[in-house]
Design an enzyme around this catalytic site. Structure first.
Site, mmCIF file in Angstrom:
data_model
loop_
_atom_site.group_PDB
_atom_site.id
_atom_site.type_symbol
_atom_site.label_atom_id
_atom_site.label_comp_id
_atom_site.label_asym_id
_atom_site.label_seq_id
_atom_site.Cartn_x
_atom_site.Cartn_y
_atom_site.Cartn_z
ATOM 1 N N CYS A 74 0.829 -1.196 0.000
ATOM 2 C CA CYS A 74 0.000 0.000 0.000
ATOM 3 C C CYS A 74 0.872 1.258 0.000
ATOM 4 O O CYS A 74 1.953 1.269 0.576
ATOM 5 C CB CYS A 74 -0.908 0.008 1.232
ATOM 6 S SG CYS A 74 -2.150 -1.280 1.205
ATOM 7 N N ILE A 109 4.864 -14.146 -3.982
ATOM 8 C CA ILE A 109 4.927 -12.699 -4.082
ATOM 9 C C ILE A 109 3.516 -12.118 -4.164
ATOM 10 O O ILE A 109 2.547 -12.853 -4.410
ATOM 11 C CB ILE A 109 5.727 -12.281 -5.331
ATOM 12 C CG1 ILE A 109 5.113 -12.894 -6.578
ATOM 13 C CG2 ILE A 109 7.190 -12.581 -5.189
ATOM 14 C CD1 ILE A 109 5.747 -12.482 -7.908
#
Length: 310
Positions: free
Chosen positions: A134, A195
């Site tokens: 984020c 990932i």
């Protein structure tokens, strides 16, 4: 030995029924796929719930999904009702007897990550996954996950808020994923998920504009598996020295894919995009893993972890 005995997996102190993990963003808040005939949470070891922020979020404008060759772009935008509503209204409706659940924590500041972690600490989730992809609004929108120092700050702040296992979800969109992993281990992470999606876009030729309302999104699916495998191995080279396990994820669509991730260094394997076209894929993957273990006279999944001839 039974399949159950072969498939049972340990992950940072948690006992998983199987090495499969349902990935955040692909199963909502844990109830959507239970409506599919034949689906069972007992086929997986851990379910990671949808990304959750401190306050409710409506998410991005449409379009939010776009199919790509061998993959999918998504730009949902963390639509969620907020951490307190998840704990109060959603978690009580989940069946914790079938599998373990982990929260997925997101935020725009270090302080928000810490506060959401604190809220989930007082809940029945078994672990907390940190979505450090984020953007940090205090740093001009730079993503936490692309800066090892920022990543470590988030882990350190959340570590102070909980004794539950912390799983740090690593971004592939960075220069040195191994260095990021090292810094997160020093800050107190218990495990990694590797990932997260790669950044990408799709273009509408007729309108000459991006297909996604957010212009760009996260690429997932089989297209990213070769990248994910390499990143898992790079993280494993650092994490194995400290006994920190990895959930390997990115394009898993069959048992062979899962086995590759285990050999590369993953202790568990995430399944995400494949669920969109085959919600019942997990039993098939489990059977394939168990068959491989028997053929090679292994008694548990851990015998494969990192066993790549490197």
């Amino acid at each position: 030995m039974s399949d159950a005995g072969l498939l049972r997996t340990e992950l940072c102190g948690l006992s998983l029924r199987t090495p499969l993990v349902l990935l955040s963003g692909c199963v909502g808040f844990g109830q959507e796929y239970t409506r599919v005939a034949g689906f069972s949470h007992r086929d997986v070891g851990l379910v990671v719930l949808k990304g959750t922020t401190l306050e409710p979020r409506l998410g991005n404008a449409p379009h939010r999904l776009a199919e790509t060759p061998a993959g999918m772009l998504n730009a949902i935008g963390l639509q969620n009702p907020g951490a307190r509503a998840v704990v109060r209204d959603i978690l009580p409706r989940l069946d914790f007897s079938g599998t373990l659940f982990a929260a997925n924590v997101s935020g725009a500041t270090v302080e928000e990550y810490a506060e959401v972690t604190r809220i989930f600490d007082d809940s029945p989730v078994a672990a907390i996954e940190l979505n450090i992809s984020c953007p940090n609004v205090k740093a001009g929108g730079v993503q936490f996950g692309n800066d090892p120092q920022m990543s470590a700050r988030v882990v350190e702040a959340c570590r102070r808020m909980t004794r539950k296992p912390l799983i740090t979800k690593l971004s592939p969109n960075q220069t040195d994923i191994a260095e990021n992993a090292r810094r997160c281990i020093e800050a107190g992470t218990d495990a990694f998920a590797a990932i997260n999606t790669l950044q990408g876009m799709a273009i509408d030729l007729g309108q000459r504009r991006p297909v996604l309302g957010n212009r760009q999104g996260g690429l997932s699916g089989p297209a990213i598996k070769p990248i994910a495998l390499l990143k898992v191995r790079q993280v494993y080279e650092v994490a194995a020295k400290h006994g920190v396990p990895i959930i390997g994820q990115g394009g898993v669509a069959c048992a062979d894919d899962a086995l590759e991730f285990l050999l590369a260094g993953a202790s568990a394997v995430g399944v995400g995009t494949a669920l969109f076209y085959d919600p019942l894929i997990c039993p098939t993957i489990n059977q394939g893993i168990a068959d491989y273990l028997r053929r090679h006279d292994h008694h548990n999944v851990s015998a494969l972890v990192g066993a790549l001839n490197w």
